[in-house]
Design a protein around this motif. Structure first.
Motif, short mmCIF file in Angstrom:
data_model
loop_
_atom_site.label_atom_id
_atom_site.label_comp_id
_atom_site.label_asym_id
_atom_site.label_seq_id
_atom_site.Cartn_x
_atom_site.Cartn_y
_atom_site.Cartn_z
N ALA A 84 14.43 5.07 7.00
CA ALA A 84 13.89 3.94 7.75
C ALA A 84 13.11 4.41 8.98
N ALA A 85 13.53 5.53 9.58
CA ALA A 85 12.83 6.04 10.76
C ALA A 85 11.44 6.56 10.41
N GLU A 86 11.22 6.93 9.16
CA GLU A 86 9.94 7.50 8.75
C GLU A 86 9.01 6.49 8.08
N ARG A 87 9.50 5.33 7.72
CA ARG A 87 8.69 4.36 6.97
C ARG A 87 8.10 3.30 7.90
N ALA A 88 6.97 2.76 7.47
CA ALA A 88 6.30 1.73 8.26
C ALA A 88 6.91 0.35 8.04
N ASN A 89 7.38 0.08 6.82
CA ASN A 89 7.96 -1.24 6.56
C ASN A 89 9.43 -1.11 6.15
N ASP A 90 10.11 -2.25 6.13
CA ASP A 90 11.55 -2.23 5.83
C ASP A 90 11.84 -2.81 4.45
N ARG A 91 10.86 -2.77 3.55
CA ARG A 91 11.06 -3.29 2.20
C ARG A 91 11.69 -2.22 1.31
N ALA A 150 0.83 -1.19 0.00
CA ALA A 150 0.00 0.00 0.00
C ALA A 150 0.87 1.25 0.00
N GLU A 151 2.06 1.17 0.59
CA GLU A 151 2.98 2.29 0.66
C GLU A 151 3.79 2.36 -0.63
N GLU A 152 4.18 3.57 -1.03
CA GLU A 152 4.99 3.71 -2.24
C GLU A 152 6.31 2.97 -2.06
N PRO A 153 6.70 2.16 -3.04
CA PRO A 153 7.93 1.38 -2.88
C PRO A 153 9.17 2.28 -2.86
N LEU A 154 10.10 1.93 -2.01
CA LEU A 154 11.37 2.63 -1.94
C LEU A 154 12.34 1.91 -2.87
N THR A 155 12.93 2.64 -3.79
CA THR A 155 13.79 2.05 -4.79
C THR A 155 15.19 2.64 -4.70
N VAL A 156 16.19 1.76 -4.66
CA VAL A 156 17.59 2.16 -4.73
C VAL A 156 18.13 1.60 -6.04
N GLY A 207 24.65 -4.72 1.40
CA GLY A 207 25.17 -4.69 2.77
C GLY A 207 24.91 -3.35 3.44
N ALA A 208 25.07 -2.27 2.68
CA ALA A 208 24.81 -0.94 3.24
C ALA A 208 23.32 -0.79 3.58
N LEU A 209 22.46 -1.31 2.73
CA LEU A 209 21.02 -1.24 3.02
C LEU A 209 20.67 -2.04 4.27
N ASN A 210 21.30 -3.19 4.42
CA ASN A 210 21.07 -4.02 5.60
C ASN A 210 21.55 -3.31 6.86
N ARG A 211 22.71 -2.68 6.80
CA ARG A 211 23.23 -1.93 7.96
C ARG A 211 22.35 -0.75 8.31
N ALA A 212 21.66 -0.19 7.31
CA ALA A 212 20.79 0.96 7.55
C ALA A 212 19.44 0.56 8.13
N GLY A 213 19.17 -0.76 8.23
CA GLY A 213 17.92 -1.20 8.85
C GLY A 213 16.92 -1.81 7.90
N PHE A 214 17.29 -1.99 6.65
CA PHE A 214 16.39 -2.59 5.68
C PHE A 214 16.79 -4.05 5.47
N ASN A 245 14.51 -6.40 4.33
CA ASN A 245 13.65 -6.96 3.30
C ASN A 245 14.01 -6.31 1.97
N ILE A 246 15.02 -6.85 1.30
CA ILE A 246 15.55 -6.27 0.06
C ILE A 246 15.11 -7.15 -1.10
N GLY A 247 14.44 -6.54 -2.06
CA GLY A 247 14.01 -7.26 -3.26
C GLY A 247 14.83 -6.80 -4.45
N LEU A 248 15.41 -7.75 -5.18
CA LEU A 248 16.16 -7.42 -6.38
C LEU A 248 15.20 -7.33 -7.55
N VAL A 249 15.21 -6.21 -8.25
CA VAL A 249 14.31 -5.98 -9.37
C VAL A 249 14.95 -6.51 -10.64
N THR A 250 14.21 -7.37 -11.34
CA THR A 250 14.67 -7.91 -12.62
C THR A 250 13.53 -7.82 -13.61
N GLU A 251 13.80 -8.16 -14.84
CA GLU A 251 12.75 -8.26 -15.85
C GLU A 251 12.39 -9.72 -16.02
#
Length: 157
Positions: free
Chosen positions: A106-113, A72-78, A132-139, A141-147
């Motif tokens: 991460a402090a402002e978001r409801a989920n860690d995806r 429901a929340e806008e996805p965060l994309t790196v 690894g940096a995303l994991n250290r920052a508190g995320f 739940n990391i999804g790799l985007v592919t086609e």
């Protein structure tokens, strides 16, 4: 008749006016063209809205994996571009500032995806460092985007 308005009759009864006479202004608004324009604009925005969420253009690798369910929340994309730039949504971030920015987010978001998009030409080591940096920052739940439509390893396409 005191104070009454007298209308002069031309004696023709209910004859229609000739085109040479003066036309009366129309007293009501015709909204049909307005509705037509609004429907066309609605269709244009419905078609254009999904195209505006793509973000930074990268050549994503193709896999046979299924798509992740939507939130429901806008996805965060790196994004990691082929040039090595790291972007949060569409903003370029210095690699050493990534963890600090992501902790603030991460402090402002409801989920860690978070969705990680990386160009197929980016070395695997660089992608893993960003993960690894995303994991250290508190995320966690990391999804790799592919086609979709890539080769599957079971011999079926």
């Amino acid at each position: 008749m005191a104070g009454g308005v007298v209308q002069k009759d031309s004696g023709g009864g209910s004859r229609r006016r000739r085109s040479g006479g003066r036309a009366r202004p129309m007293a009501e608004i015709n909204i049909t063209p307005f509705v037509d324009i609004m429907l066309v604009l609605l269709i244009i925005f419905m078609v254009a809205a999904p195209l505006m969420t793509v973000g930074v253009p990268v050549e994503l690798p193709k896999t046979a994996a299924n798509a992740l369910p939507a939130d429901a929340e806008e996805p965060l994309t790196v994004t990691v571009t082929v040039d090595g730039d790291i972007m949060i949504q569409e903003t370029v971030i210095a690699p050493d500032a990534l963890i600090g920015k992501m902790r603030a987010i991460a402090a402002e978001r409801a989920n860690d995806r978070v969705f990680l998009r990386a160009d197929g030409a980016v070395p695997y080591a660089d992608v893993v460092q960003v993960m690894g940096a995303l994991n250290r920052a508190g995320f966690s739940n990391i999804g790799l985007v592919t086609e979709t439509g890539g080769p599957s390893l079971d011999g079926e396409n």
